[in-house]
Design a protein around this motif. Structure first.
Motif, PDB file in Angstrom:
ATOM      1  N   PHE A  15      63.863  81.914  51.100  1.00  0.00           N
ATOM      2  CA  PHE A  15      65.277  81.564  51.092  1.00  0.00           C
ATOM      3  C   PHE A  15      65.968  81.371  49.910  1.00  0.00           C
ATOM      4  O   PHE A  15      67.087  81.431  49.633  1.00  0.00           O
ATOM      5  N   GLY A  16      65.173  80.957  48.940  1.00  0.00           N
ATOM      6  CA  GLY A  16      65.742  80.915  47.435  1.00  0.00           C
ATOM      7  C   GLY A  16      66.074  82.198  46.675  1.00  0.00           C
ATOM      8  O   GLY A  16      67.154  82.277  46.338  1.00  0.00           O
ATOM      9  N   ALA A  17      65.396  83.081  47.248  1.00  0.00           N
ATOM     10  CA  ALA A  17      65.715  84.504  46.658  1.00  0.00           C
ATOM     11  C   ALA A  17      66.828  85.032  47.452  1.00  0.00           C
ATOM     12  O   ALA A  17      67.569  85.816  46.678  1.00  0.00           O
ATOM     13  N   LEU A  18      67.000  84.795  48.837  1.00  0.00           N
ATOM     14  CA  LEU A  18      67.950  85.262  49.378  1.00  0.00           C
ATOM     15  C   LEU A  18      69.311  84.561  48.909  1.00  0.00           C
ATOM     16  O   LEU A  18      70.381  84.951  48.900  1.00  0.00           O
ATOM     17  N   THR A  19      68.996  83.185  48.716  1.00  0.00           N
ATOM     18  CA  THR A  19      70.448  82.374  48.011  1.00  0.00           C
ATOM     19  C   THR A  19      70.554  83.114  46.860  1.00  0.00           C
ATOM     20  O   THR A  19      72.000  83.130  46.317  1.00  0.00           O
ATOM     21  N   ASP A  20      69.964  83.339  45.883  1.00  0.00           N
ATOM     22  CA  ASP A  20      70.082  83.901  44.804  1.00  0.00           C
ATOM     23  C   ASP A  20      71.091  85.157  44.686  1.00  0.00           C
ATOM     24  O   ASP A  20      71.922  85.415  43.873  1.00  0.00           O
ATOM     25  N   TRP A  52      72.845  85.932  47.322  1.00  0.00           N
ATOM     26  CA  TRP A  52      74.128  85.513  47.834  1.00  0.00           C
ATOM     27  C   TRP A  52      75.037  84.988  46.809  1.00  0.00           C
ATOM     28  O   TRP A  52      76.331  85.418  46.639  1.00  0.00           O
ATOM     29  N   LEU A  53      74.494  84.169  45.862  1.00  0.00           N
ATOM     30  CA  LEU A  53      75.382  83.458  44.663  1.00  0.00           C
ATOM     31  C   LEU A  53      75.865  84.782  43.889  1.00  0.00           C
ATOM     32  O   LEU A  53      76.858  84.792  43.421  1.00  0.00           O
ATOM     33  N   ARG A  54      74.830  85.565  43.466  1.00  0.00           N
ATOM     34  CA  ARG A  54      75.399  86.867  42.563  1.00  0.00           C
ATOM     35  C   ARG A  54      76.299  87.630  43.168  1.00  0.00           C
ATOM     36  O   ARG A  54      77.009  88.126  42.535  1.00  0.00           O
ATOM     37  N   ALA A  55      76.412  87.592  44.701  1.00  0.00           N
ATOM     38  CA  ALA A  55      77.532  88.437  45.191  1.00  0.00           C
ATOM     39  C   ALA A  55      78.495  87.610  45.365  1.00  0.00           C
ATOM     40  O   ALA A  55      79.791  88.162  46.113  1.00  0.00           O
ATOM     41  N   GLY A  56      78.778  86.493  44.692  1.00  0.00           N
ATOM     42  CA  GLY A  56      79.854  85.542  44.818  1.00  0.00           C
ATOM     43  C   GLY A  56      80.323  85.008  46.242  1.00  0.00           C
ATOM     44  O   GLY A  56      81.361  84.981  46.544  1.00  0.00           O
ATOM     45  N   ASP A  80      73.357  74.343  45.160  1.00  0.00           N
ATOM     46  CA  ASP A  80      73.186  75.562  45.555  1.00  0.00           C
ATOM     47  C   ASP A  80      71.878  75.793  46.378  1.00  0.00           C
ATOM     48  O   ASP A  80      72.033  76.596  47.337  1.00  0.00           O
ATOM     49  N   MET A  81      70.838  75.377  45.900  1.00  0.00           N
ATOM     50  CA  MET A  81      69.373  75.461  46.492  1.00  0.00           C
ATOM     51  C   MET A  81      69.092  74.568  47.577  1.00  0.00           C
ATOM     52  O   MET A  81      67.988  74.708  48.235  1.00  0.00           O
ATOM     53  N   ALA A  82      70.063  73.715  47.939  1.00  0.00           N
ATOM     54  CA  ALA A  82      69.580  72.557  48.962  1.00  0.00           C
ATOM     55  C   ALA A  82      69.612  73.151  50.277  1.00  0.00           C
ATOM     56  O   ALA A  82      68.454  72.667  51.067  1.00  0.00           O
ATOM     57  N   PRO A  83      70.625  74.255  50.743  1.00  0.00           N
ATOM     58  CA  PRO A  83      70.086  74.779  52.145  1.00  0.00           C
ATOM     59  C   PRO A  83      68.791  75.408  52.163  1.00  0.00           C
ATOM     60  O   PRO A  83      67.700  75.198  53.123  1.00  0.00           O
ATOM     61  N   ALA A  84      68.381  76.054  51.200  1.00  0.00           N
ATOM     62  CA  ALA A  84      66.846  76.805  51.142  1.00  0.00           C
ATOM     63  C   ALA A  84      65.778  75.967  51.115  1.00  0.00           C
ATOM     64  O   ALA A  84      64.724  76.109  51.843  1.00  0.00           O
ATOM     65  N   PHE A 102      49.801  77.143  40.683  1.00  0.00           N
ATOM     66  CA  PHE A 102      50.565  78.154  41.344  1.00  0.00           C
ATOM     67  C   PHE A 102      51.748  77.793  42.304  1.00  0.00           C
ATOM     68  O   PHE A 102      52.843  78.507  42.146  1.00  0.00           O
ATOM     69  N   LEU A 103      51.500  76.812  42.868  1.00  0.00           N
ATOM     70  CA  LEU A 103      52.550  76.189  43.883  1.00  0.00           C
ATOM     71  C   LEU A 103      53.529  75.523  43.141  1.00  0.00           C
ATOM     72  O   LEU A 103      54.677  75.845  43.435  1.00  0.00           O
ATOM     73  N   ALA A 104      53.153  74.884  42.090  1.00  0.00           N
ATOM     74  CA  ALA A 104      54.345  74.271  41.080  1.00  0.00           C
ATOM     75  C   ALA A 104      55.224  75.526  40.582  1.00  0.00           C
ATOM     76  O   ALA A 104      56.359  75.412  40.626  1.00  0.00           O
ATOM     77  N   LEU A 105      54.440  76.613  40.098  1.00  0.00           N
ATOM     78  CA  LEU A 105      55.008  77.627  39.777  1.00  0.00           C
ATOM     79  C   LEU A 105      56.120  78.280  40.864  1.00  0.00           C
ATOM     80  O   LEU A 105      57.427  78.462  40.648  1.00  0.00           O
ATOM     81  N   ALA A 106      55.694  78.290  41.960  1.00  0.00           N
ATOM     82  CA  ALA A 106      56.391  78.842  43.119  1.00  0.00           C
ATOM     83  C   ALA A 106      57.760  77.797  43.342  1.00  0.00           C
ATOM     84  O   ALA A 106      58.789  78.297  43.625  1.00  0.00           O
ATOM     85  N   VAL A 107      57.602  76.479  43.046  1.00  0.00           N
ATOM     86  CA  VAL A 107      58.670  75.452  43.234  1.00  0.00           C
ATOM     87  C   VAL A 107      59.723  75.807  42.400  1.00  0.00           C
ATOM     88  O   VAL A 107      61.048  75.858  42.645  1.00  0.00           O
ATOM     89  N   ILE A 108      59.311  76.133  41.233  1.00  0.00           N
ATOM     90  CA  ILE A 108      60.311  76.241  40.167  1.00  0.00           C
ATOM     91  C   ILE A 108      61.037  77.537  40.069  1.00  0.00           C
ATOM     92  O   ILE A 108      62.167  77.589  39.511  1.00  0.00           O
ATOM     93  N   LEU A 109      60.449  78.593  40.441  1.00  0.00           N
ATOM     94  CA  LEU A 109      61.076  80.026  40.616  1.00  0.00           C
ATOM     95  C   LEU A 109      62.306  80.232  41.090  1.00  0.00           C
ATOM     96  O   LEU A 109      63.282  80.510  40.475  1.00  0.00           O
ATOM     97  N   PRO A 110      62.741  79.603  42.522  1.00  0.00           N
ATOM     98  CA  PRO A 110      63.812  79.886  43.106  1.00  0.00           C
ATOM     99  C   PRO A 110      65.135  79.016  42.045  1.00  0.00           C
ATOM    100  O   PRO A 110      66.153  79.471  41.807  1.00  0.00           O
ATOM    101  N   LEU A 111      64.737  77.699  41.619  1.00  0.00           N
ATOM    102  CA  LEU A 111      65.881  77.112  41.026  1.00  0.00           C
ATOM    103  C   LEU A 111      65.879  77.516  39.667  1.00  0.00           C
ATOM    104  O   LEU A 111      67.261  77.812  39.428  1.00  0.00           O
TER     105      LEU A 111
END
Length: 653
Positions: free
Chosen positions: A462-467, A469-473, A424-428, A398-407
């Motif tokens: 933070f990955g969800a927040l980054t997503d 942010w990116l979708r809002a350009g 793009d995901m480096a800051p998160a 499940f933790l592996a799943l969580a790592v893949i999810l934001p990317l």
């Protein structure tokens, strides 16, 4: 007379379900529009008569009608009204009637909101839904009749299980049933698609809101059950890997896989046969949960019944629907050719990995839950599978799943750019690693696994927040203009991160002290001092209580006065433990009063549980995210369905 009316309405529900099953199916085969159109009114009638039957049983519990055997066994005149109402479904027979009512509710909702569905598909979906209702109405009438009268009614009843006399348990089962039974709609859509031999983007759009609604209800139901176990059972944990807990967790995992798979089927017309299989399995695991709770084959504090005969009947239903669905799938799945082509690095590939990991996680829970039963029957050995197995086998997957999810959420469809997504995901990722290191330092190096969980949970959040942010350009003013589906996904993924973070910190950072305390004695735990001020006897509406007054201080400041209890229910002859909890944003202080000791004093357990509330706060965010997405998708589906619906009489093939 009310009970007889409820019994008659239940018989009528059986008849209506039979008509709902047969007439639309014949109409589909003969291409008779009138017969296919019968499905909608029949589904509405099924809901009305089933609702009438349930209301009759509810009234019997509310008025303490002890001429009904079910009320005698599960209620008492002194019980508070909330628990009289909850007693309606706090037993096997009543819970199965609620199960049938919710099944009819989903069928009626499909009839009302499915106006954009092609007539032939709608007829098949409601016919399959009617067949499930027919099977369970027959099961209730012939094995679990809730309206059985007693020739000589007693003066009072035997009371509801004291563990169920709690607000959390009053609302927990209905939400779980809404989730369990909601997956029947995905199953009905899958069987209808297999019969028609057609799965396309429109089918995926139609099936997603029903699956999403079921997933939302399951999320709420599981969270309520976990919260109840935390504060009611007095052991301080939030999850025990109990068989009944697992029974609700398995369909939640498969429903999550189904939601993500349906996205690929809708956007790219790929994974169609896999999506159909997941829809069948999701409902299959719901039926498996029903079997576990009621068969008595596995012991659990949550079980409603321990009747092997009724368990066998449920097992037959499970074999019929799931076995029949898988047989049909084996015969027709080969005709569902995928049209979409995608690269190894793409959002489609990420969603495939997501599906595989969720399916493997579900299989691990399934294996750990049923292996003791298999070992006893086949190997003749008595085994116990507990938290160590699940933590070792399930948590890494499940933790592996969580790592893949934001990317995966920011990769492009068809062909993505991994280096760009990583940039793009480096800051998160940096924030997640930093918080993980901070957690490891604050925990004084006690748990590397806890720090890893904090890092991954923070990365998901933070990955969800980054997503978003990116979708809002990368433009703040465009955030509010994003589709609700994007906000829903961000909330759901962020909520998962919050829950993972909360579990990691609580598991690694909990402080515990157990000792015998005299009145006036002080216990130090962490930065707090706990004083056992007094212990007194009292009486509640239908129980006796031994209650402690315990003062919680930090330095010279009085933080709270807590009142942990030990209750005893004379009618049921059972004790319960009520913890005293002072909840805060970053920690809970959790106090439990134990038994009096021979040498004087009382056994007391005290815990400081960091970030405990984040576990359920994350679940609320996940459910809220699903709800936000659901509102968006309903509007889009309705509009799209009206545009694409074929004229009357034209087969949707």
């Amino acid at each position: 007379m009310t009970a007889e009316l409820g019994h008659f309405a239940l018989i009528l529900a059986l008849i209506v379900a039979a008509l709902q099953t047969l007439i639309p199916a014949v109409g589909w085969a003969k291409r008779w529009e009138g017969w296919m159109g019968f499905a909608g009114p029949a589904a509405l009638a099924q809901f009305l008569v089933t609702g009438l039957s349930f209301m009759a049983l509810l009234r019997a519990f509310m008025t303490s009608d002890f001429s009904l055997a079910l009320v005698v066994e599960n209620s008492h005149s002194a019980k508070p009204m909330l628990y009289k109402i909850a007693g309606t479904w706090g037993n096997h027979e009543g819970s199965m009637l609620l199960w049938l009512l919710i099944l009819a509710l989903f069928g009626a909702a499909a009839a009302v909101f499915g106006g954009g569905l092609p007539l032939r598909l709608k007829a098949l979906v409601l016919s399959v839904q009617g067949s499930i209702g027919l099977a369970f109405a027959a099961f209730i009438l012939f094995t679990s009749n809730p309206f059985t009268r007693l020739a000589n009614p007693p003066f009072d009843g035997g009371d509801l299980n004291p563990l169920l006399q709690d607000p959390g348990l009053a609302f927990h089962p209905p939400f779980l049933y809404l989730g369990y039974v909601g997956l029947s709609m995905a199953f009905s859509f899958a069987i209808a698609a297999l019969i028609e031999g057609k799965v396309d983007a429109a089918w995926a759009r139609w099936v997603r809101p029903w699956t999403l609604a079921a997933w939302i209800f399951l999320t709420i139901g599981i969270a309520l059950g976990s919260w109840w176990a935390y504060y009611e059972l007095g052991w301080g944990g939030f999850w025990f890997w109990d068989p009944v807990e697992n029974a609700s967790f398995m369909p939640w995992l498969i429903a999550g896989a189904l939601l993500h798979s349906a996205i690929v089927a809708e956007k790219r017309e790929a994974l169609k046969s896999w999506t159909i299989l997941l829809a069948i399995l999701a409902f299959g695991f719901s039926l498996l949960g029903t079997f576990i709770v009621r068969s008595g084959v596995i012991t659990s504090v949550h079980a409603f019944a321990s009747d092997p005969t009724r368990g066998v009947a449920i097992l037959v239903l499970l074999a019929f629907f799931v076995g029949g669905g898988l047989t049909l799938y084996a015969a027709r799945a080969g005709s569902m050719q995928a049209k979409g082509v995608f690269g190894l690095v793409s959002r489609e590939s990420a969603l495939v990995v997501n599906n595989v990991l969720l399916a493997v996680s579900c299989f691990i829970v399934f294996l750990g839950t049923l292996w003791p039963l298999f070992a006893e029957i086949v190997l003749g050995r008595t085994l116990s599978v507990g938290a160590p197995f699940f933590n070792a086998a399930f948590v890494p997957i499940f933790l592996a799943l969580a790592v893949i999810l934001p990317l995966g959420s920011i990769l492009a469809w068809k062909r993505g750019n991994l280096s760009r997504a990583g940039k793009d995901m480096a800051p998160a990722l940096i924030l997640g690693v930093a918080l993980g290191g901070l957690a490891f330092a604050m925990l004084t190096g006690r748990s590397a696994l806890g720090a890893l969980g904090v890092a991954i949970g923070a990365f998901v959040l933070f990955g969800a927040l980054t997503d978003l942010w990116l979708r809002a350009g990368r433009t703040p003013r465009r955030l509010l203009r994003l589709p609700r589906a994007d906000w829903g996904r961000g909330l759901a993924h962020g909520g998962l991160g919050v829950t993972i973070l909360g579990i990691a910190v609580l598991s690694a950072g909990t402080l515990e002290d157990i000792r015998v305390m005299q009145e006036g004695e002080v216990m130090e735990i962490g930065a707090y001092e706990v004083t056992l001020a007094s212990v007194s006897e009292g009486q509640g509406p239908n129980y006796l209580t031994t209650m402690a007054d315990m003062e919680l201080r930090r330095g010279d400041r009085l933080v709270a006065t807590l009142h942990p209890e030990k209750r005893f229910y004379p009618v049921a002859g059972m004790p319960t433990t009520e913890a005293g909890i002072d909840s805060g944003l970053f920690r809970d202080v959790y106090l439990v009063l134990g038994d009096p000791q021979e040498g004087g004093g009382w056994a007391v357990r005290a815990y400081v549980k960091p970030f405990a509330g984040w576990i359920w706060g994350g679940a609320i965010l996940m459910a809220l995210g699903g709800l936000v997405s659901l509102t968006d998708r309903r509007l889009r589906i309705a509009a799209g369905a009206r545009r694409t619906a074929p004229p009357a009489g034209v087969p949707a093939e």
